[in-house]
Enzyme design. Sequence first.
Site, short mmCIF file in Angstrom:
data_model
loop_
_atom_site.label_atom_id
_atom_site.label_comp_id
_atom_site.label_asym_id
_atom_site.label_seq_id
_atom_site.Cartn_x
_atom_site.Cartn_y
_atom_site.Cartn_z
N HIS A 103 -13.33 -9.27 38.84
CA HIS A 103 -12.79 -9.36 37.47
C HIS A 103 -13.15 -10.68 36.79
O HIS A 103 -12.98 -10.81 35.57
CB HIS A 103 -11.27 -9.21 37.51
CG HIS A 103 -10.57 -10.32 38.23
ND1 HIS A 103 -10.70 -10.51 39.58
CD2 HIS A 103 -9.74 -11.30 37.79
CE1 HIS A 103 -9.98 -11.56 39.95
NE2 HIS A 103 -9.40 -12.06 38.89
N ASP A 104 -13.63 -11.67 37.54
CA ASP A 104 -14.01 -12.96 36.99
C ASP A 104 -15.52 -13.16 36.90
O ASP A 104 -15.98 -14.20 36.44
CB ASP A 104 -13.44 -14.09 37.85
CG ASP A 104 -11.95 -14.29 37.68
OD1 ASP A 104 -11.43 -13.96 36.60
OD2 ASP A 104 -11.30 -14.79 38.62
N GLU A 142 -8.61 -16.59 47.78
CA GLU A 142 -9.64 -17.02 46.83
C GLU A 142 -9.76 -18.54 46.94
O GLU A 142 -8.80 -19.26 46.66
CB GLU A 142 -9.27 -16.62 45.40
CG GLU A 142 -10.33 -17.02 44.39
CD GLU A 142 -9.86 -16.91 42.95
OE1 GLU A 142 -10.71 -16.67 42.07
OE2 GLU A 142 -8.65 -17.07 42.70
N ASP A 184 -1.90 -9.02 44.36
CA ASP A 184 -2.30 -10.38 44.03
C ASP A 184 -1.10 -11.30 44.21
O ASP A 184 0.01 -11.00 43.74
CB ASP A 184 -2.80 -10.45 42.59
CG ASP A 184 -4.22 -10.98 42.49
OD1 ASP A 184 -4.45 -12.07 43.03
OD2 ASP A 184 -5.07 -10.30 41.90
N ASP A 224 -4.58 -15.86 44.97
CA ASP A 224 -5.30 -16.48 43.87
C ASP A 224 -5.40 -18.00 44.08
O ASP A 224 -4.40 -18.65 44.39
CB ASP A 224 -4.55 -16.17 42.57
CG ASP A 224 -5.30 -16.60 41.34
OD1 ASP A 224 -6.37 -16.04 41.07
OD2 ASP A 224 -4.80 -17.49 40.62
#
Length: 562
Positions: A327-328, A254, A98, A205
């Site tokens: 994960h979100d 993302e 990440d 991210d």
Amino acid sequence: MVKKWWKESVVYQIYPRSFMDSNGDGVGDLKGIISKLDYLKNLGVDVIWLCPVYESPNDDNGYDISNYQSIIGEFGTMKDWEDLLAGLHDRGMKLIMDLVVNHSSDEHAWFVESRKSKDNPYRDYYIWRSGKDDPEGDGVTEPNNWGSFFSGSAWQYDEATEEYFLHIFSKKQPDLNWENEKVRREVYDMMTWWLDKGIDGFRMDVINLISKVPGLPDSKEGESGFINGPRVHEFMQEMNREVLSKYDVMTVGETCDVTPDDAILFAGEDRGELNMVFQFELMGIDSGPTGKWGVAPWKLSEFKKIVSKWQVELQGKAWNSIYLNNHDQPRLLSRFGNDGEHHSVSGKMLATLLHTLQGTPYIYQGEEIGMTNVRFESIDEYKDIETLNMYREYRDNGHDHSAIMNSIYAKGRDNARTPMQWNDEANAGFTTGTPWLAVNPNYKEINVESALADEGSIFYYYKKLIELRKRHDVIVYGEYVLIDAENEQIYAYTRTLGKEQLLVILNFYEHPARFVLDREKVSFDSNTAELLISNYDVPANQDIDQLTLRPYEARVYKLTVN
């Protein structure tokens, strides 16, 4: 479309805090991941995406980084991380990390210096502004009307210098100032450092937030001053030129609120930016007019319209990333399938969709055994900052507790973050201690050990889908065409590459459904129809021109085009 290893890969996302705890402190760690590498190899995945393992105060579970080149102690050491990388490479798997560079932690050394004084050398590493006169009072108020994704204002007043700093997320996540060339150089040097250690790429991210509108004006309704800002592509091309182009790596950004046209700019084959992006249009299908927490019913025709738009508009221009949870996001089986009576077949049906669309599939940990959403009785059992902030804000505004909890049960991020369910022993075999977040009570029935012991489990269905993808180029590169767009129960489509064609037929609901093949849209030699995979037993040589599909039935046929 050029062939690339990352197009042909299947990615498995690990949320380290919840994957496997090796030392009994209740928190997943790097040694825990290492102990499960053979499990991942057995599944057949090619790439591991590791959520942040850097030094962090954990205000947002590691997405608030205080040192980009150090491992957080509760996850282990840099030696443990190096052992993980070696273990993956030894097994023929790759690792992407990440990259969180829209913001840092407020405990990062840069920000500690930045807030000391207005003339500190690091002041301009972040976005500081004076307040403006409050029209309703005698004092000052925030520099503009921007709101945080985590509720409230995106500005935090700092008494030391009597100015505000920008934080699009938590107030402990100040936004970096990408207009400052020194910041960009620091980021590129850090990326190079990790790539030289041997990683295979980055998941970036909220990367399309790094450019802000000059002057930071108030946002009008429906607009934003920090999404897809005016210099974002300039920054991404610079990053590619200075760093990424020098390595054979995988990159995925993302990107919220993007259209297919935006995605082509970020990930076009000739753009020199990223390999692919995550977009969220499908993730908003069950959101009401009040946004994420306003849970609304969805229709299959709209689901197909969204997926098909991205499949068709990116075809031959940019590469898709395919995911149904992370994960979100809530668990795909609870959101789009049936986590009760039809748990197994609906999980397999959704897996069929995930692995037969054009794009790189992403599996989120536990998805391959059919993990589901959780319903904790008390708000005190939840840990996610976004969820807790929303709960307080909604309660302060007079919303009913039960209604808020129902929104959390449907959309809360902790649905995805409950510990991985390894067996039916205490705490699902995740830890010998007290887990940082409670385990989903259904671990007695849903766990890896029972999945591996059952040849008909969701796990082995995923394994077969991954194997099929490696054997058939049409699954990776074939052109997508939707069949019967308005059908509210069946999702069917073809994928075609040369003379090879896939026919995918999915019943999205618990009621039987009649499927009639339109021979004007699908023309093939009937003698060549080969059933590649299905989630029910299917009679040999069954006529596929007319089928009655059972609840959540999925079939994939390989055909030869006439």
